[in-house]
Every structure is written in structure tokens, then in C-alpha cells.
Design a protein around this motif. Structure first.
Motif, mmCIF file in Angstrom:
data_model
loop_
_atom_site.group_PDB
_atom_site.id
_atom_site.type_symbol
_atom_site.label_atom_id
_atom_site.label_comp_id
_atom_site.label_asym_id
_atom_site.label_seq_id
_atom_site.Cartn_x
_atom_site.Cartn_y
_atom_site.Cartn_z
ATOM 1 N N CYS A 250 -4.493 15.548 3.040
ATOM 2 C CA CYS A 250 -3.525 14.842 3.895
ATOM 3 C C CYS A 250 -3.768 13.335 3.863
ATOM 4 O O CYS A 250 -2.816 12.541 3.832
ATOM 5 C CB CYS A 250 -3.623 15.358 5.331
ATOM 6 N N ILE A 251 -5.054 12.954 3.869
ATOM 7 C CA ILE A 251 -5.373 11.519 3.808
ATOM 8 C C ILE A 251 -4.838 10.913 2.521
ATOM 9 O O ILE A 251 -4.211 9.844 2.529
ATOM 10 C CB ILE A 251 -6.897 11.314 3.901
ATOM 11 N N VAL A 252 -5.078 11.587 1.391
ATOM 12 C CA VAL A 252 -4.634 11.063 0.101
ATOM 13 C C VAL A 252 -3.109 10.926 0.072
ATOM 14 O O VAL A 252 -2.571 9.892 -0.347
ATOM 15 C CB VAL A 252 -5.117 11.963 -1.054
ATOM 16 N N LEU A 253 -2.404 11.958 0.533
ATOM 17 C CA LEU A 253 -0.938 11.892 0.541
ATOM 18 C C LEU A 253 -0.440 10.784 1.455
ATOM 19 O O LEU A 253 0.525 10.074 1.128
ATOM 20 C CB LEU A 253 -0.360 13.236 0.988
ATOM 21 N N HIS A 254 -1.085 10.619 2.607
ATOM 22 C CA HIS A 254 -0.690 9.531 3.496
ATOM 23 C C HIS A 254 -0.903 8.173 2.846
ATOM 24 O O HIS A 254 -0.062 7.266 2.952
ATOM 25 C CB HIS A 254 -1.484 9.595 4.800
ATOM 26 N N LEU A 255 -2.019 8.014 2.159
ATOM 27 C CA LEU A 255 -2.340 6.722 1.566
ATOM 28 C C LEU A 255 -1.465 6.402 0.357
ATOM 29 O O LEU A 255 -1.271 5.232 0.028
ATOM 30 C CB LEU A 255 -3.819 6.673 1.187
ATOM 31 N N VAL A 256 -0.934 7.428 -0.301
ATOM 32 C CA VAL A 256 0.049 7.174 -1.370
ATOM 33 C C VAL A 256 1.257 6.440 -0.785
ATOM 34 O O VAL A 256 1.744 5.458 -1.340
ATOM 35 C CB VAL A 256 0.482 8.492 -2.041
#
Length: 477
Positions: free
Chosen positions: A334-340
Motif C-alpha cells: 500500500c505504501i509503494v502504491l501510494h508513493l507512486v
């Protein structure tokens, strides 16, 4: 101070372009960007209190929330929560002042640098532009570092689950930073904010998801321990000097996690009127700051209560939590997708400014102005521009390169937070508010705001010193 001629010239060079910028623009559009009733001829502004709050929450709840537990750990049970509440109050005062500066002589200021130019003049506009650029690009760099840490955490979580918690599960950051950069090269071809609403929605959902997971895991750990860990003075250090450095760095981390002055005026420019945009913006800010503070206190306090002196710098990648491993993996995904999406939120304004400047400077250049239609399988028809492709790719490569040189999560957040906190969130809003409200020197309100600004300046100085010391120490070790 700025005048009408400066407004028209300035539109093509202002950092942090308005969220309501047109998809296609030309020099003839410049005259129509402002009118006395506040309407925009290119876009109908339909934003509300809730849409404004959603934009703020999406931009604010990001990498910073993961370092809050560590920050509280450095400051202790009294100073830590008080610091979060104090920064929340400071941020609200800052947004209160800045939202009132949205209109300059009945004309709208759709970006931060528009406002500085109109109220304070061209010289200060250049100064603020440097800090705005550092804030935007610096946040993008921090997001690259955080995303790589989260991907690495997923790999380590799976390794620990298979091999045991004592296994030597070691993974580097460089490969994951490069992969994130490759993804951003493609994502950066999204033309502008109008085409990335879906990405912002996904990013907002992801930010809430991993914040809830961090809060839930911390709460469950406290119940499992049967006691609240931590102390009033916080995590001990080897000596008083190191304790001060870490406390200062913690203040820098909290400063990074809160202010959103750079994106406030672009968000305010999406709000419909009537009612007056500043009234709606203040309501949206109050909602967003309340929600953000709730998440920060929950994640930070329960994280510190769960781990005490062993509180990790990043709550979801520091491996205080091992199980359930699939939930740790999901939170970090979720963090990675948010940061994209977050990377694009903070990079699109820079793309817009540079591209608009080149279009105004080279109106006859095919390289800069021509678009080419490209059809890829399973994707809608794409219109690619050669200059956009080259510039945005170079930008992504440069931010990725800097992140690879300084892959230190807490220290980088502290430096960025301290650098941008006072000038962007405090100094310029206060100075513009003086002019907007015609506040007389040495009046009671003038003295109060000057004292407020000076206090925040001291916080910035100590936060910057502590974070730079931590960054240098991490680089040399």
C-alpha cells in the motif's frame, strides 16, 4: 509590488501551477487566467470543503506518518505528543494566513509563487521559488527512498517467515529505487492533474490503509505486551549531545509530516465560489488537520508504546512487527502504491512550469510543441511529446540518482522538513498577511505574528542542525 502586466508575464513561470490549469494552453490564454469575480474561463471550479480536505489528506499523509513513532520515541511521552499537537496548531495558523492571501486586489493567486510575486515583489518570488523547488523535488526524493524501503521490507518479511526471525535476510535499496524510477518514467507521461484523478483516489485509499494497519499493529502489540513501554524522557542516548541531536532531528521529521503550504493555493483554486474560497479552505484545513493529527497520534503513540526504546525509524519497515507477515507485506505494498501517486502529485507542478516556459520561449519548435499519437495494446490512444518525454525522464533520473546517494529515511525527512517549514509555511504567509490586512508595524497583531514567526524560525534551525548532523553521521558510518 506586482501589477497587472506582471501577472500576465508571470503565468508561464510560476512554480506550483494551479490544479485548474488548462490541458492545452498558449500565450493568448494568459490574459484570461484572472478576472474580478474569481472565475476561470478554462475550468469550472466545483471543489467543496470535502474535496479540499481530500486533496490535503492525500498530499499530507504520506511517508511522514511512518516516522512519527520514532519521533515520539526521541522526545518522550510528554514532549512527543505535545510536539505533534503544536505542529498541528502551527499548521492551521499558517493555512489560515495563507488562505486569506488567495485574492490579491480581487484577483486570484492560483499558486504559491503567484501570491509571493503579487504581494512581495519579484525579488522575493525568486527566493520562494528556490524553496518551493526544493520542497517539491525533495519530497519526490523522499518518496523514492521510502518506496525502496517498503519493497525491501516485503522481501525481508517473506524471508523471515520462511527462515526464522534470526535469519540474515539482507537486501539492498539500489535495485528497488531503480525499479521505482522506471515506473515513474512511464507514470510521468500523464499530461497533468486533470488526467490523474484516478491515481489520486488510489493513493488516498492506500494512505488510509497502511495508516490503519500501522495503528492496528501497534495497538495489538501493546495488548500482547500487557504494558505500555517508553518513558517520559524518551529513548536514551550515549550522551546529552547525541540526545539533543536526535531530539532536533525528530522535530524535523514532524515538521516534514505536517505543512502543506506549497499545495494549499493550488487546492484552493479548485474550490467553487460563493462561498468565499478562503472560508471553504479554512473548513477543509480544519477537517484535514484533525484527521491527520488523529492518525499521527494513533500511529506514533501506539508505535512507541509497543516498542519503547526499540521503536524503529520507519514503523512498517523497521521490523518491530514480524507477523502476520502477509499483513506487513500488504501494508508495505500500500505504501509503494501510494508513493507512486504521491511522487506525481509533487512532480507535476514542476513539469508544468518547465514545459510552459519552453512553450512560451520556443513557440515554433516542433520538438517542444508537436504531439505524436501512439497506440499500445490494452491502453487508450496516447499523445506523446518529444520534449515532455525527454525532460520528464531526465527529472525522474535525477531524483532517483540523488535518492541513491542519500538513502537515509529519517535524516532526509528531517532535512527536508526543516528546510521548508519556516520559509514556506510561516515567513511568507505572515509577510503577505501583513500586506493583505494592512497591519500596522508594532500593533498587537503585528507583534504576535512576528513572535510566532521567530519561534518557528528557531524550531527550523534546531531541526535542520539535528537532521544535517544525522545525515552526515549516517553517510560517514
Amino acid at each position: 509590488m506586482g501589477g497587472e502586466d506582471e501577472e500576465q508575464e508571470y503565468h508561464s513561470s510560476s512554480l506550483v501551477a494551479p490544479l485548474t490549469q488548462p490541458k492545452n494552453f498558449s500565450s493568448s490564454d494568459h490574459d484570461d487566467d484572472f478576472d474580478d469575480d474569481g472565475s476561470n474561463h478554462h475550468q469550472i471550479r466545483t471543489g467543496s470543503t470535502w474535496s479540499g480536505a481530500a486533496h490535503i489528506i492525500t498530499g499530507v499523509i504520506g511517508a511522514g506518518v511512518l516516522s512519527i513513532a520514532w519521533s515520539i520515541g526521541q522526545l518522550g511521552w510528554i514532549a512527543g505528543p505535545l510536539a505533534i499537537i503544536a505542529f498541528a496548531a502551527i499548521t492551521f495558523v499558517s493555512t489560515f494566513l495563507l488562505s486569506d492571501c488567495y485574492r490579491y486586489q480581487h484577483r486570484r493567486c492560483p499558486s504559491y509563487n503567484h501570491a509571493v510575486r503579487f504581494y512581495l515583489g519579484e525579488k522575493w518570488e525568486h527566493v520562494s521559488g528556490v524553496f518551493v523547488m526544493l520542497s517539491l523535488s525533495g519530497t519526490a526524493i523522499a518518496y523514492i527512498i521510502t518506496s525502496a524501503s517498503s519493497v525491501r521490507a516485503i522481501m525481508k518479511s517473506n524471508c523471515y517467515h520462511k527462515e526464522g526471525h534470526e535469519a540474515e535476510c539482507s537486501y539492498g535499496d539500489i535495485v528497488y529505487m531503480l525499479l521505482f524510477g522506471v515506473v515513474q518514467i512511464f507514470m510521468s507521461q500523464i499530461p497533468d492533474y486533470h488526467n490523474m484523478a484516478w491515481l489520486s483516489i488510489i493513493a488516498a485509499i492506500m494512505s488510509f490503509s497502511y495508516s490503519f494497519i500501522g495503528f492496528g499493529l501497534g495497538f495489538a502489540k501493546v495488548i500482547e505486551n500487557g504494558t505500555i513501554k517508553g518513558s517520559i524522557t524518551g529513548i536514551p542516548a550515549s550522551n546529552i549531545a547525541n540526545k539533543l541531536w536526535l531530539a532536533f532531528q525528530a522535530l524535523g521529521d514532524i515538521a516534514f509530516a505536517y505543512p502543506y503550504a506549497v499545495i494549499l493555493l493550488p487546492i484552493q483554486d479548485t474550490l467553487k465560489s460563493p462561498p468565499a474560497e478562503n472560508k471553504t479552505m479554512k473548513k477543509a484545513s480544519m477537517v484535514a488537520i484533525f484527521v491527520t493529527t488523529f492518525f499521527y497520534l494513533c500511529c506514533g503513540c501506539f508505535g512507541y508504546a509497543a516498542f519503547g526504546n526499540d521503536t524503529p525509524g520507519n514503523l512498517l519497515t523497521g521490523f518491530g512487527f514480524y507477523e502476520p507477515f502477509w499483513l506487513i507485506d500488504f501494508a508495505n505494498a500500500c505504501i509503494v502504491l501510494h508513493l507512486v501517486g504521491g511522487y506525481q502529485i509533487y512532480s507535476q507542478p514542476i513539469f508544468s512550469v518547465v514545459e510552459k516556459w519552453f512553450i512560451g520561449k520556443f513557440p515554433e519548435s516542433g520538438f517542444v510543441n508537436n504531439f505524436h499519437k501512439v497506440k499500445l495494446p490494452f491502453l487508450p490512444l496516447l499523445q506523446l511529446n518529444s520534449f515532455r518525454l525527454c525532460f520528464r525522464t531526465a527529472y525522474v533520473m535525477s531524483t532517483t540518482g540523488v535518492a541513491m546517494l542519500f538513502p537515509y529515511f529519517n535524516q532526509v525527512l528531517g532535512v527536508l522538513g526543516a528546510l521548508g517549514f519556516w520559509p514556506l509555511a510561516i515567513y511568507f504567509p505572515v509577510e503577505m498577511y501583513f500586506i493583505q490586512k494592512k497591519i500596522v508595524a508594532w500593533s498587537r497583531q503585528w507583534i504576535v505574528l512576528r513572535t510566532f514567526s521567530f519561534f518557528c524560525f528557531l524550531v527550523t534551525v534546531v531541526g535542520l542542525i539535528g537532521s544535517l548532523q544525522g545525515l552526515i553521521s549516517a553517510k560517514l558510518s
